[in-house]
Design a protein around this motif. Structure first.
Motif, PDB file in Angstrom:
ATOM      1  N   SER A  15      45.109  28.021 131.865  1.00 39.57           N
ATOM      2  CA  SER A  15      46.229  28.206 132.790  1.00 39.57           C
ATOM      3  C   SER A  15      47.525  27.603 132.254  1.00 39.57           C
ATOM      4  N   ALA A  16      47.433  26.620 131.349  1.00 42.97           N
ATOM      5  CA  ALA A  16      48.651  26.039 130.761  1.00 42.97           C
ATOM      6  C   ALA A  16      49.431  27.091 129.974  1.00 42.97           C
ATOM      7  N   PHE A  17      48.739  28.046 129.361  1.00 49.28           N
ATOM      8  CA  PHE A  17      49.415  29.116 128.618  1.00 49.28           C
ATOM      9  C   PHE A  17      50.167  30.050 129.557  1.00 49.28           C
ATOM     10  N   ASN A  18      49.744  30.103 130.813  1.00 44.17           N
ATOM     11  CA  ASN A  18      50.307  31.032 131.793  1.00 44.17           C
ATOM     12  C   ASN A  18      51.128  30.328 132.871  1.00 44.17           C
ATOM     13  N   ILE A  59      53.056  29.198 121.560  1.00 48.94           N
ATOM     14  CA  ILE A  59      52.459  30.480 121.968  1.00 48.94           C
ATOM     15  C   ILE A  59      53.275  31.090 123.111  1.00 48.94           C
ATOM     16  N   ARG A  60      53.706  30.260 124.048  1.00 51.89           N
ATOM     17  CA  ARG A  60      54.502  30.756 125.183  1.00 51.89           C
ATOM     18  C   ARG A  60      55.845  31.330 124.732  1.00 51.89           C
ATOM     19  N   ARG A  61      56.319  30.898 123.574  1.00 52.77           N
ATOM     20  CA  ARG A  61      57.616  31.376 123.057  1.00 52.77           C
ATOM     21  C   ARG A  61      57.425  32.450 121.984  1.00 52.77           C
ATOM     22  N   THR A  66      56.857  36.251 126.472  1.00 49.99           N
ATOM     23  CA  THR A  66      55.822  35.407 127.046  1.00 49.99           C
ATOM     24  C   THR A  66      54.597  36.250 127.347  1.00 49.99           C
ATOM     25  N   GLY A  67      53.486  35.868 126.768  1.00 44.86           N
ATOM     26  CA  GLY A  67      52.258  36.630 126.938  1.00 44.86           C
ATOM     27  C   GLY A  67      51.362  36.061 128.016  1.00 44.86           C
TER      28      GLY A  67
END
Length: 125
Positions: A15-18, A59-61, A66-67
């Motif tokens: 969830s941290a990625f999202n 990864i978020r950038r 943003t994926g």
């Protein structure tokens, strides 16, 4: 350790990625990882939540936007080790990456993450 405990830590990590905002990443990681987590990622070995946070923020950038990171398998857990498959997809049909993570849990938190990104080539006979 119950599989539900592992699944909860893994899903919180993912969830941290999202997260809705970069400022929420650290809090989510702190709920899923030990402070001395060892992270074996595509760029090698690193330690601590700060190192994992940098990876997640990178990864978020993603240049394609943003994926979304999702767990796309059950959690397979023999004792304190667990593995699961994930998929990262960027918006508008952009790049997609899949892989498998192997994690070790200590006191209900992940203390080691090994990231295997991409597909394994078939055995050539």
């Amino acid at each position: 350790m119950p599989e539900e405990t592992a699944r909860s830590a893994i899903d919180t990590f993912i969830s941290a990625f999202n997260a809705s905002d970069d400022s929420h990443v650290t809090a989510l990681l702190s709920r899923a990882l030990t402070s001395d987590v060892v992270f074996w990622g595509p760029l090698g070995r690193s330690e601590g939540i700060g190192a994992v946070e940098r990876f997640v923020l990178d990864i978020r950038r993603h240049p394609a936007g943003t994926g979304t990171m999702v767990r796309c398998s059950a959690v397979d857990m023999p004792d304190e080790w667990a593995r699961y498959q994930w998929v990262f997809t960027t918006p508008d049909g952009g790049p997609r990456l899949a892989g498998t993570d192997v994690v070790h849990l200590r006191r209900s938190l992940i203390d080691q993450v090994i990231v295997f990104a991409g597909e394994i080539e078939p055995f050539a006979s």
